[in-house]
Design a protein around this motif. Structure first.
Motif, mmCIF file in Angstrom:
data_model
loop_
_atom_site.group_PDB
_atom_site.id
_atom_site.type_symbol
_atom_site.label_atom_id
_atom_site.label_comp_id
_atom_site.label_asym_id
_atom_site.label_seq_id
_atom_site.Cartn_x
_atom_site.Cartn_y
_atom_site.Cartn_z
ATOM 1 N N ILE A 89 0.480 3.035 0.344
ATOM 2 C CA ILE A 89 -0.745 3.515 1.001
ATOM 3 C C ILE A 89 -0.372 4.367 2.211
ATOM 4 O O ILE A 89 -0.934 5.449 2.427
ATOM 5 C CB ILE A 89 -1.655 2.344 1.409
ATOM 6 C CG1 ILE A 89 -2.190 1.623 0.172
ATOM 7 C CG2 ILE A 89 -2.813 2.831 2.283
ATOM 8 C CD1 ILE A 89 -2.862 0.287 0.462
ATOM 9 N N ASN A 90 0.597 3.923 2.985
ATOM 10 C CA ASN A 90 1.068 4.668 4.158
ATOM 11 C C ASN A 90 1.574 6.051 3.762
ATOM 12 O O ASN A 90 1.215 7.057 4.375
ATOM 13 C CB ASN A 90 2.167 3.870 4.860
ATOM 14 C CG ASN A 90 2.945 4.688 5.856
ATOM 15 O OD1 ASN A 90 4.051 5.142 5.550
ATOM 16 N ND2 ASN A 90 2.390 4.876 7.030
ATOM 17 N N HIS A 146 -8.566 3.576 -0.338
ATOM 18 C CA HIS A 146 -7.652 3.773 0.788
ATOM 19 C C HIS A 146 -7.225 2.471 1.450
ATOM 20 O O HIS A 146 -6.493 2.492 2.424
ATOM 21 C CB HIS A 146 -8.277 4.701 1.830
ATOM 22 C CG HIS A 146 -8.469 6.085 1.308
ATOM 23 N ND1 HIS A 146 -7.432 6.942 1.056
ATOM 24 C CD2 HIS A 146 -9.588 6.750 0.957
ATOM 25 C CE1 HIS A 146 -7.894 8.080 0.596
ATOM 26 N NE2 HIS A 146 -9.205 7.989 0.512
ATOM 27 N N THR A 176 -1.508 8.282 2.216
ATOM 28 C CA THR A 176 -2.689 8.560 3.039
ATOM 29 C C THR A 176 -2.332 8.898 4.490
ATOM 30 O O THR A 176 -3.220 9.254 5.263
ATOM 31 C CB THR A 176 -3.651 7.354 3.053
ATOM 32 O OG1 THR A 176 -3.003 6.248 3.690
ATOM 33 C CG2 THR A 176 -4.103 6.977 1.659
ATOM 34 N N ASN A 177 -1.050 8.774 4.851
ATOM 35 C CA ASN A 177 -0.583 8.994 6.238
ATOM 36 C C ASN A 177 -1.254 8.055 7.228
ATOM 37 O O ASN A 177 -1.335 8.343 8.410
ATOM 38 C CB ASN A 177 -0.778 10.450 6.663
ATOM 39 C CG ASN A 177 0.099 11.379 5.867
ATOM 40 O OD1 ASN A 177 1.242 11.054 5.572
ATOM 41 N ND2 ASN A 177 -0.447 12.521 5.490
ATOM 42 N N LYS A 178 -1.755 6.944 6.732
ATOM 43 C CA LYS A 178 -2.342 5.910 7.587
ATOM 44 C C LYS A 178 -1.196 5.083 8.158
ATOM 45 O O LYS A 178 -0.291 4.693 7.416
ATOM 46 C CB LYS A 178 -3.247 5.037 6.712
ATOM 47 C CG LYS A 178 -4.224 4.176 7.434
ATOM 48 C CD LYS A 178 -5.011 3.374 6.392
ATOM 49 C CE LYS A 178 -6.440 3.260 6.775
ATOM 50 N NZ LYS A 178 -7.195 2.433 5.853
ATOM 51 N N GLU A 189 -1.348 5.330 -7.319
ATOM 52 C CA GLU A 189 -1.603 6.702 -6.875
ATOM 53 C C GLU A 189 -2.921 7.224 -7.449
ATOM 54 O O GLU A 189 -3.683 7.891 -6.752
ATOM 55 C CB GLU A 189 -0.452 7.620 -7.280
ATOM 56 C CG GLU A 189 0.797 7.404 -6.463
ATOM 57 C CD GLU A 189 1.943 8.307 -6.879
ATOM 58 O OE1 GLU A 189 1.793 9.101 -7.839
ATOM 59 O OE2 GLU A 189 3.007 8.216 -6.242
ATOM 60 N N ILE A 202 -5.785 5.786 -5.465
ATOM 61 C CA ILE A 202 -5.912 6.441 -4.163
ATOM 62 C C ILE A 202 -6.567 7.809 -4.324
ATOM 63 O O ILE A 202 -7.422 8.196 -3.528
ATOM 64 C CB ILE A 202 -4.539 6.523 -3.461
ATOM 65 C CG1 ILE A 202 -4.092 5.116 -3.050
ATOM 66 C CG2 ILE A 202 -4.593 7.449 -2.245
ATOM 67 C CD1 ILE A 202 -2.673 5.021 -2.530
ATOM 68 N N LYS A 203 -6.210 8.539 -5.374
ATOM 69 C CA LYS A 203 -6.836 9.848 -5.640
ATOM 70 C C LYS A 203 -8.323 9.700 -5.947
ATOM 71 O O LYS A 203 -9.108 10.606 -5.702
ATOM 72 C CB LYS A 203 -6.128 10.545 -6.795
ATOM 73 C CG LYS A 203 -4.758 11.054 -6.414
ATOM 74 C CD LYS A 203 -4.050 11.659 -7.603
ATOM 75 C CE LYS A 203 -2.618 12.018 -7.236
ATOM 76 N NZ LYS A 203 -1.830 12.421 -8.401
#
Length: 110
Positions: free
Chosen positions: A56-57, A27, A60-62, A19, A22-23
């Motif tokens: 990651i999903n 990504h 990041t809503n990817k 996390e 990612i911050k």
């Protein structure tokens, strides 16, 4: 899941570390791998890939379909331990590869 849950058993990387990466702007699996070493252990991401993609999903809503696995990098040639250990004056990368296992069809004159 708890933030202390281990994602990569080989490198002992937990969810909190991922996390944080990612911050920081990571990504993709490879971005996170460069920052945390997740997926760089002996299993080469065979155990942590699915969980990493899911994290990651979620963060990041990817879409999962857009999150690929880590890039695999194979060794250029089989390298003998003696070539890496030194014992000779030259320690350049070229000399290590020259002392590596012979290519297919070459004779080994050790």
């Amino acid at each position: 899941m708890d933030k202390s849950t281990i994602v990569c058993r080989c490198e002992e990387i937990n969810i909190d570390e991922i996390e944080s990466a990612i911050k920081m702007g990571a990504h993709t699996f490879d971005d996170i791998k460069r920052i945390t070493r997740c997926g760089m252990g002996p299993c080469q991401a065979k155990v942590c890939t699915n969980l990493m993609q899911r994290i990651i999903n979620e963060l990041t809503n990817k879409p999962l379909s857009d999150i690929g696995p880590s890039k695999m990098r194979m060794p250029l040639r089989i390298t003998r331990i003696g070539a890496l250990a030194g014992g000779k004056e030259s320690s350049s990368v070229i000399s290590v590869f020259n002392e590596s296992a012979p290519k297919e069809g070459e004779a080994n004159n050790d």
